[in-house]
Motif scaffolding. Structure first.
Motif, PDB file in Angstrom:
ATOM      1  N   LEU A  13       0.831  -1.211   0.000  1.00  0.00           N
ATOM      2  CA  LEU A  13       0.000   0.000   0.000  1.00  0.00           C
ATOM      3  C   LEU A  13       0.863   1.258   0.000  1.00  0.00           C
ATOM      4  N   PHE A  14       1.927   1.243   0.789  1.00  0.00           N
ATOM      5  CA  PHE A  14       2.810   2.406   0.830  1.00  0.00           C
ATOM      6  C   PHE A  14       3.489   2.608  -0.520  1.00  0.00           C
ATOM      7  N   GLY A  15       3.918   1.520  -1.147  1.00  0.00           N
ATOM      8  CA  GLY A  15       4.523   1.618  -2.477  1.00  0.00           C
ATOM      9  C   GLY A  15       3.557   2.157  -3.518  1.00  0.00           C
ATOM     10  N   LEU A  16       2.290   1.707  -3.462  1.00  0.00           N
ATOM     11  CA  LEU A  16       1.284   2.245  -4.380  1.00  0.00           C
ATOM     12  C   LEU A  16       1.047   3.734  -4.127  1.00  0.00           C
ATOM     13  N   GLY A  17       1.072   4.137  -2.868  1.00  0.00           N
ATOM     14  CA  GLY A  17       0.908   5.544  -2.545  1.00  0.00           C
ATOM     15  C   GLY A  17       2.056   6.392  -3.066  1.00  0.00           C
ATOM     16  N   VAL A  18       3.282   5.896  -2.912  1.00  0.00           N
ATOM     17  CA  VAL A  18       4.446   6.622  -3.436  1.00  0.00           C
ATOM     18  C   VAL A  18       4.361   6.724  -4.952  1.00  0.00           C
ATOM     19  N   TYR A  19       3.982   5.625  -5.602  1.00  0.00           N
ATOM     20  CA  TYR A  19       3.822   5.643  -7.058  1.00  0.00           C
ATOM     21  C   TYR A  19       2.760   6.662  -7.468  1.00  0.00           C
ATOM     22  N   ALA A  27      -4.100  17.023  -8.662  1.00  0.00           N
ATOM     23  CA  ALA A  27      -3.824  17.283  -7.242  1.00  0.00           C
ATOM     24  C   ALA A  27      -4.718  16.454  -6.326  1.00  0.00           C
ATOM     25  N   ILE A  28      -5.949  16.210  -6.702  1.00  0.00           N
ATOM     26  CA  ILE A  28      -6.847  15.426  -5.860  1.00  0.00           C
ATOM     27  C   ILE A  28      -6.389  13.972  -5.803  1.00  0.00           C
ATOM     28  N   LEU A  29      -5.900  13.432  -6.913  1.00  0.00           N
ATOM     29  CA  LEU A  29      -5.377  12.066  -6.910  1.00  0.00           C
ATOM     30  C   LEU A  29      -4.086  11.960  -6.094  1.00  0.00           C
ATOM     31  N   VAL A  30      -3.300  13.023  -6.069  1.00  0.00           N
ATOM     32  CA  VAL A  30      -2.106  13.027  -5.223  1.00  0.00           C
ATOM     33  C   VAL A  30      -2.504  13.007  -3.753  1.00  0.00           C
ATOM     34  N   LEU A  31      -3.534  13.755  -3.391  1.00  0.00           N
ATOM     35  CA  LEU A  31      -4.024  13.717  -2.008  1.00  0.00           C
ATOM     36  C   LEU A  31      -4.530  12.326  -1.640  1.00  0.00           C
ATOM     37  N   MET A  32      -5.191  11.658  -2.580  1.00  0.00           N
ATOM     38  CA  MET A  32      -5.658  10.292  -2.317  1.00  0.00           C
ATOM     39  C   MET A  32      -4.480   9.337  -2.143  1.00  0.00           C
ATOM     40  N   ALA A  33      -3.410   9.535  -2.901  1.00  0.00           N
ATOM     41  CA  ALA A  33      -2.227   8.685  -2.760  1.00  0.00           C
ATOM     42  C   ALA A  33      -1.552   8.910  -1.405  1.00  0.00           C
ATOM     43  N   VAL A  34      -1.546  10.154  -0.933  1.00  0.00           N
ATOM     44  CA  VAL A  34      -0.989  10.433   0.396  1.00  0.00           C
ATOM     45  C   VAL A  34      -1.839   9.763   1.470  1.00  0.00           C
ATOM     46  N   GLU A  35      -3.145   9.764   1.308  1.00  0.00           N
ATOM     47  CA  GLU A  35      -4.021   9.068   2.250  1.00  0.00           C
ATOM     48  C   GLU A  35      -3.737   7.569   2.248  1.00  0.00           C
ATOM     49  N   LEU A  36      -3.465   7.016   1.087  1.00  0.00           N
ATOM     50  CA  LEU A  36      -3.128   5.595   1.001  1.00  0.00           C
ATOM     51  C   LEU A  36      -1.842   5.295   1.770  1.00  0.00           C
ATOM     52  N   MET A  37      -0.864   6.179   1.661  1.00  0.00           N
ATOM     53  CA  MET A  37       0.379   5.988   2.412  1.00  0.00           C
ATOM     54  C   MET A  37       0.131   6.083   3.916  1.00  0.00           C
ATOM     55  N   VAL A 106      -6.469  21.776 -12.009  1.00  0.00           N
ATOM     56  CA  VAL A 106      -5.817  21.226 -10.825  1.00  0.00           C
ATOM     57  C   VAL A 106      -4.617  20.361 -11.208  1.00  0.00           C
ATOM     58  N   ALA A 107      -4.062  20.599 -12.387  1.00  0.00           N
ATOM     59  CA  ALA A 107      -2.873  19.857 -12.813  1.00  0.00           C
ATOM     60  C   ALA A 107      -1.660  20.399 -12.062  1.00  0.00           C
ATOM     61  N   ILE A 108      -0.920  19.509 -11.427  1.00  0.00           N
ATOM     62  CA  ILE A 108       0.192  19.920 -10.583  1.00  0.00           C
ATOM     63  C   ILE A 108       1.335  20.508 -11.389  1.00  0.00           C
ATOM     64  N   ASP A 109       1.589  19.974 -12.569  1.00  0.00           N
ATOM     65  CA  ASP A 109       2.729  20.467 -13.342  1.00  0.00           C
ATOM     66  C   ASP A 109       2.485  21.842 -13.949  1.00  0.00           C
ATOM     67  N   GLU A 110       1.255  22.358 -13.861  1.00  0.00           N
ATOM     68  CA  GLU A 110       0.951  23.696 -14.366  1.00  0.00           C
ATOM     69  C   GLU A 110       0.894  24.749 -13.254  1.00  0.00           C
ATOM     70  N   VAL A 111       1.166  24.364 -12.031  1.00  0.00           N
ATOM     71  CA  VAL A 111       1.114  25.291 -10.899  1.00  0.00           C
ATOM     72  C   VAL A 111       2.339  26.188 -10.939  1.00  0.00           C
ATOM     73  N   ARG A 112       2.100  27.505 -10.884  1.00  0.00           N
ATOM     74  CA  ARG A 112       3.212  28.464 -10.837  1.00  0.00           C
ATOM     75  C   ARG A 112       3.431  28.858  -9.398  1.00  0.00           C
ATOM     76  N   LEU A 113       4.670  28.770  -8.942  1.00  0.00           N
ATOM     77  CA  LEU A 113       4.984  29.052  -7.559  1.00  0.00           C
ATOM     78  C   LEU A 113       5.672  30.399  -7.360  1.00  0.00           C
ATOM     79  N   ASP A 114       5.980  31.108  -8.430  1.00  0.00           N
ATOM     80  CA  ASP A 114       6.678  32.370  -8.277  1.00  0.00           C
ATOM     81  C   ASP A 114       5.711  33.475  -7.830  1.00  0.00           C
TER      82      ASP A 114
END
Length: 122
Positions: A13-19, A27-37, A106-114
């Motif tokens: 489960l932890f490996g699936l979460g890291v993957y 971003a919502i799927l990333v939050l679900m993966a963190v919950e899995l971990m 909500v695509a993570i790779d399009e988030v601007r942090l500057d």
């Protein structure tokens, strides 16, 4: 039941979460993966508590450095992890929803942090 089965399931489960955290763009799927971990950590905490308690049964308290340990401490730690997960979901989902209202994505790779990213007021 063998004690290794929950450890293997927790590691899977932890490996699936890291993957999921590494590979997902939403971003919502990333939050679900963190919950899995976090749930994998809960499983390992409770399993470690049960397996160590059964392995140390009959050993005097002075021999393992915590003579006043309460039974079920793995469950208590798991409860703290559940509380942490609930707070993470609340804050993370609020951030994702606010970002979606501003950028309509909500695509993570399009988030601007500057600091000088264009601001959309609406």
């Amino acid at each position: 039941m063998h004690v290794t089965i929950p450890y293997v399931v927790g590691a899977a489960l932890f490996g699936l979460g890291v993957y999921g955290v590494v590979r997902r763009r939403n971003a919502i799927l990333v939050l679900m993966a963190v919950e899995l971990m976090l749930n994998a950590v809960n499983l390992i905490l409770v399993t470690a508590d049960v397996s160590l308690r059964s392995a140390l049964r009959g050993v005097p308290g002075e021999a393992w450095a915590t003579p006043n340990a309460q039974p079920g401490s793995g469950g208590v730690f798991a409860l703290f992890v559940i509380v942490l997960a609930a707070a993470e979901v609340g804050v993370g989902l609020a951030i994702v929803l606010q970002y979606y209202r501003m950028r309509k994505a909500v695509a993570i790779d399009e988030v601007r942090l500057d600091a000088d990213a264009e601001r959309v007021d609406g």
